[in-house]
Design a protein around this motif. Structure first.
Motif, PDB file in Angstrom:
ATOM      1  N   ALA A 236       0.822  -1.214   0.000  1.00 13.98           N
ATOM      2  CA  ALA A 236       0.000   0.000   0.000  1.00 13.98           C
ATOM      3  C   ALA A 236       0.855   1.263   0.000  1.00 13.98           C
ATOM      4  N   GLY A 237       2.101   1.147   0.415  1.00 12.07           N
ATOM      5  CA  GLY A 237       2.997   2.301   0.425  1.00 12.07           C
ATOM      6  C   GLY A 237       3.974   2.285  -0.726  1.00 12.07           C
ATOM      7  N   ASP A 238       3.531   1.771  -1.879  1.00 10.49           N
ATOM      8  CA  ASP A 238       4.442   1.642  -3.016  1.00 10.49           C
ATOM      9  C   ASP A 238       4.836   3.007  -3.575  1.00 10.49           C
ATOM     10  N   ALA A 239       5.638   2.981  -4.615  1.00  6.96           N
ATOM     11  CA  ALA A 239       6.196   4.220  -5.153  1.00  6.96           C
ATOM     12  C   ALA A 239       5.192   5.042  -5.946  1.00  6.96           C
ATOM     13  N   GLN A 240       3.989   4.513  -6.185  1.00  9.41           N
ATOM     14  CA  GLN A 240       2.933   5.236  -6.905  1.00  9.41           C
ATOM     15  C   GLN A 240       3.425   5.726  -8.271  1.00  9.41           C
ATOM     16  N   LEU A 241       3.833   4.757  -9.067  1.00  9.51           N
ATOM     17  CA  LEU A 241       4.278   5.033 -10.420  1.00  9.51           C
ATOM     18  C   LEU A 241       3.249   4.528 -11.412  1.00  9.51           C
ATOM     19  N   GLY A 242       3.084   5.254 -12.510  1.00  7.15           N
ATOM     20  CA  GLY A 242       2.115   4.863 -13.523  1.00  7.15           C
ATOM     21  C   GLY A 242       2.716   4.867 -14.910  1.00  7.15           C
ATOM     22  N   ARG A 243       1.930   4.321 -15.876  1.00  9.69           N
ATOM     23  CA  ARG A 243       2.355   4.247 -17.275  1.00  9.69           C
ATOM     24  C   ARG A 243       1.636   5.297 -18.108  1.00  9.69           C
ATOM     25  N   VAL A 244       2.389   5.904 -19.006  1.00  5.80           N
ATOM     26  CA  VAL A 244       1.826   6.779 -20.039  1.00  5.80           C
ATOM     27  C   VAL A 244       2.365   6.300 -21.378  1.00  5.80           C
ATOM     28  N   TRP A 245       1.458   5.933 -22.273  1.00  7.42           N
ATOM     29  CA  TRP A 245       1.861   5.513 -23.617  1.00  7.42           C
ATOM     30  C   TRP A 245       1.956   6.756 -24.491  1.00  7.42           C
ATOM     31  N   PRO A 246       3.095   6.954 -25.169  1.00  6.75           N
ATOM     32  CA  PRO A 246       3.398   8.243 -25.786  1.00  6.75           C
ATOM     33  C   PRO A 246       2.515   8.594 -26.982  1.00  6.75           C
ATOM     34  N   ALA A 247       2.480   9.888 -27.243  1.00  3.53           N
ATOM     35  CA  ALA A 247       1.617  10.466 -28.272  1.00  3.53           C
ATOM     36  C   ALA A 247       1.740   9.797 -29.640  1.00  3.53           C
ATOM     37  N   PRO A 248       2.940   9.464 -30.144  1.00  3.66           N
ATOM     38  CA  PRO A 248       3.011   8.840 -31.476  1.00  3.66           C
ATOM     39  C   PRO A 248       2.226   7.538 -31.577  1.00  3.66           C
ATOM     40  N   LEU A 249       2.167   6.740 -30.480  1.00  5.56           N
ATOM     41  CA  LEU A 249       1.393   5.503 -30.505  1.00  5.56           C
ATOM     42  C   LEU A 249      -0.108   5.794 -30.607  1.00  5.56           C
ATOM     43  N   VAL A 250      -0.559   6.843 -29.929  1.00  4.90           N
ATOM     44  CA  VAL A 250      -1.972   7.236 -30.023  1.00  4.90           C
ATOM     45  C   VAL A 250      -2.320   7.566 -31.468  1.00  4.90           C
ATOM     46  N   ASP A 251      -1.466   8.348 -32.108  1.00  7.96           N
ATOM     47  CA  ASP A 251      -1.723   8.756 -33.491  1.00  7.96           C
ATOM     48  C   ASP A 251      -1.683   7.560 -34.440  1.00  7.96           C
ATOM     49  N   GLU A 252      -0.750   6.642 -34.238  1.00  6.75           N
ATOM     50  CA  GLU A 252      -0.655   5.454 -35.094  1.00  6.75           C
ATOM     51  C   GLU A 252      -1.926   4.618 -35.027  1.00  6.75           C
ATOM     52  N   ILE A 253      -2.451   4.415 -33.822  1.00  3.43           N
ATOM     53  CA  ILE A 253      -3.646   3.580 -33.660  1.00  3.43           C
ATOM     54  C   ILE A 253      -4.878   4.299 -34.192  1.00  3.43           C
ATOM     55  N   ALA A 254      -4.995   5.584 -33.899  1.00  9.41           N
ATOM     56  CA  ALA A 254      -6.163   6.355 -34.365  1.00  9.41           C
ATOM     57  C   ALA A 254      -6.227   6.386 -35.888  1.00  9.41           C
ATOM     58  N   ASN A 255      -5.075   6.426 -36.549  1.00  5.82           N
ATOM     59  CA  ASN A 255      -5.040   6.509 -38.014  1.00  5.82           C
ATOM     60  C   ASN A 255      -4.723   5.170 -38.678  1.00  5.82           C
ATOM     61  N   SER A 256      -4.999   4.089 -37.961  1.00  5.39           N
ATOM     62  CA  SER A 256      -4.761   2.761 -38.514  1.00  5.39           C
ATOM     63  C   SER A 256      -5.567   2.553 -39.790  1.00  5.39           C
ATOM     64  N   THR A 257      -5.006   1.811 -40.720  1.00  6.40           N
ATOM     65  CA  THR A 257      -5.701   1.505 -41.969  1.00  6.40           C
ATOM     66  C   THR A 257      -6.874   0.544 -41.731  1.00  6.40           C
ATOM     67  N   ARG A 258      -6.925  -0.084 -40.547  1.00  2.00           N
ATOM     68  CA  ARG A 258      -8.008  -0.996 -40.225  1.00  2.00           C
ATOM     69  C   ARG A 258      -9.211  -0.293 -39.623  1.00  2.00           C
ATOM     70  N   PHE A 259      -9.135   1.021 -39.477  1.00  3.33           N
ATOM     71  CA  PHE A 259     -10.210   1.779 -38.851  1.00  3.33           C
ATOM     72  C   PHE A 259     -11.442   1.788 -39.748  1.00  3.33           C
TER      73      PHE A 259
END
Length: 259
Positions: A236-259
């Motif tokens: 419960a007293g962990d370092a409180q670290l989180g993940r953020v997936w970077p902006a280029p990955l968001v753009d790649e998925i949003a503009n996927s040819t499979r959309f």
């Protein structure tokens, strides 16, 4: 239109509730992304739409439910009016996913895009993340950032909470195969998965270029990526670290040819 004194970025996050039939399984955040072809994509995490841990594939709901839709709370221009509720299917009639994953890495990148159609912009108050004017703010480990989401669900006028954090890993190396995500230092809570993460500076700003230029004015904003929750530990007293997936990955998925 944004009311005077309201930050444009506060229009970006949207509150969503993963449902199985009429049962709400959890709460989360999403945001819109404007594709190159002019269509909109709803962006959130793989674990939000699938109801499973993106690393282990374990079911996240204590009830064992897997979402069949997202209940999206869409604010009207008059925010005093209760929001418009839009159901976004996550699977088809055969139970097959309707979301778009990363073409190369699949669920290993905890981001998905869903097609969405919205009412006219003079009815609902929305802002695609990539429609916000941004500048190349300097990124360095230790600098502050903000996670914009709904840790307590949608409340009041439906505006998001701006949860401050900081870069806890070197931004320069984010996106390499050894570590595709950025580590951030923040004490987030359930409901913030799928939140847009931004840098927001008021007043004089420092740009990320060869000269480290300082620019005077009314500040600036830079989209960092999409938040997908804290590292889970038994402490419960962990370092409180989180993940953020970077902006280029968001753009790649949003503009996927499979959309």
């Amino acid at each position: 239109m944004t009311a005077p004194g309201i930050d444009t970025c506060s229009l970006v996050p949207l509150y969503v509730e993963p449902h199985f039939r009429e049962t709400q399984l959890s709460q989360a955040t999403a945001f819109l992304w404007l594709r190159y072809d002019g269509r909109l994509a709803l962006m959130t995490n793989w674990h939000v739409v699938s109801g499973r841990n993106h690393e282990t594939d374990e079911c996240l709901s204590k009830m064992g439910g897997i979402p069949d839709r997202l209940r999206l709370h869409m604010p009207y221009v008059d925010r005093a009016t209760p929001p418009l509720i839009i159901d976004i299917p996550t699977v088809d009639s055969d139970g097959e996913p309707l979301w778009i994953e990363h073409e190369q890495h699949g669920r290993a990148v905890d981001i998905v895009a869903l097609p969405i159609s919205l009412p006219p912009p003079d009815i609902v108050a929305t802002m695609p993340m990539n429609a916000v004017r941004t500048v190349s703010l300097k990124q360095r480990v230790g600098l502050p950032l903000f996670i914009l989401g709904y840790p307590f669900g949608r409340q009041g006028l439906g505006l998001p909470v701006w949860k401050q954090g900081s870069f806890a890993s070197e931004p320069y190396f984010t996106g390499h195969d050894a570590q595709r995500y950025l580590i951030v230092d923040t004490a987030s809570r359930p409901g913030m998965s799928g939140s847009p993460v931004i840098q927001r500076v008021h007043g004089e700003i420092e740009l990320e270029d060869a000269h480290g230029r300082m620019v005077a004015g009314d500040g600036g904003c830079r989209f960092v990526g999409i938040y997908s929750g804290r590292f889970h530990t038994n402490d419960a007293g962990d370092a409180q670290l989180g993940r953020v997936w970077p902006a280029p990955l968001v753009d790649e998925i949003a503009n996927s040819t499979r959309f």
